[in-house]
Design an enzyme around this catalytic site. Structure first.
Site, PDB file in Angstrom:
ATOM      1  N   GLY A  35      -4.894  -8.189  -2.225  1.00 37.94           N
ATOM      2  CA  GLY A  35      -5.415  -7.230  -1.254  1.00 37.94           C
ATOM      3  C   GLY A  35      -6.566  -7.803  -0.468  1.00 37.94           C
ATOM      4  N   GLU A  55      -1.568 -13.951  -0.042  1.00 35.42           N
ATOM      5  CA  GLU A  55      -2.125 -14.327  -1.339  1.00 35.42           C
ATOM      6  C   GLU A  55      -1.082 -14.708  -2.383  1.00 35.42           C
ATOM      7  OE1 GLU A  55      -4.854 -11.257  -2.548  1.00 35.42           O
ATOM      8  OE2 GLU A  55      -6.292 -11.816  -0.989  1.00 35.42           O
ATOM      9  N   ASP A  73     -19.774   1.946  -5.834  1.00 29.86           N
ATOM     10  CA  ASP A  73     -20.076   0.690  -6.528  1.00 29.86           C
ATOM     11  C   ASP A  73     -18.820  -0.077  -6.955  1.00 29.86           C
ATOM     12  OD1 ASP A  73     -19.188   2.416  -8.504  1.00 29.86           O
ATOM     13  OD2 ASP A  73     -20.818   1.975  -9.896  1.00 29.86           O
ATOM     14  N   GLU A 101      -4.887 -18.817  -7.634  1.00 28.75           N
ATOM     15  CA  GLU A 101      -3.680 -18.786  -8.466  1.00 28.75           C
ATOM     16  C   GLU A 101      -3.039 -17.412  -8.326  1.00 28.75           C
ATOM     17  OE1 GLU A 101      -2.599 -19.201 -13.240  1.00 28.75           O
ATOM     18  OE2 GLU A 101      -4.602 -19.744 -12.535  1.00 28.75           O
TER      19      GLU A 101
END
Length: 131
Positions: A35, A55, A73, A101
């Site tokens: 993401g 990715e 947070d 990876e």
């Protein structure tokens, strides 16, 4: 700052093998769902598919919105919210972009060093979809 993350159920020969995670090569380090940030002019769905491809090298199919996570947070760098999607893929994994990876983990073997709130996301998803 809006982001999109993808829970990718990985299949091989029509059998579920697990979930795809990427090892980040930027801070914060650790394993994460594929993401990233939604670019200006891009939908959350487009960002999810783009980030997954960048990715992991995978073409995600059956993209479905799961939930939105927005705790202030959740990202130690700054306040973000993420639109989490789920989908499936198969084929060779190829780590790219900011992923050092890309790997498939069985649901029972998900690593403990997950970034952000991704452990909570996977727990929520598993409780709703794997029982």
């Amino acid at each position: 700052m809006p982001t999109a993350d993808v829970i990718i159920s990985y299949y091989a020969q029509d059998e579920l093998k697990g979930v795809v995670l990427v090892k980040r090569n930027r801070s914060p380090f650790g394993w994460a769902l594929p993401g990233g940030f939604i670019e200006y002019g891009e939908s959350a769905e487009e960002a999810a598919l783009r980030e997954a491809k960048e990715e992991t090298g995978l073409e995600v199919r059956g993209l479905t919105q799961f939930r939105v996570y927005s705790e202030p947070d959740r990202d130690p760098r700054h306040h973000t919210l993420t639109v989490v999607f789920s989908g499936s893929a198969e084929g060779p994994l190829l780590a790219g972009d900011d992923a050092a990876e890309a790997r498939v983990f069985a649901w029972s073997e998900i690593p403990s060093n997950l970034c952000f709130d991704h452990a909570q996301i996977l727990e929520d998803y598993g409780a709703q979809n794997l029982t």
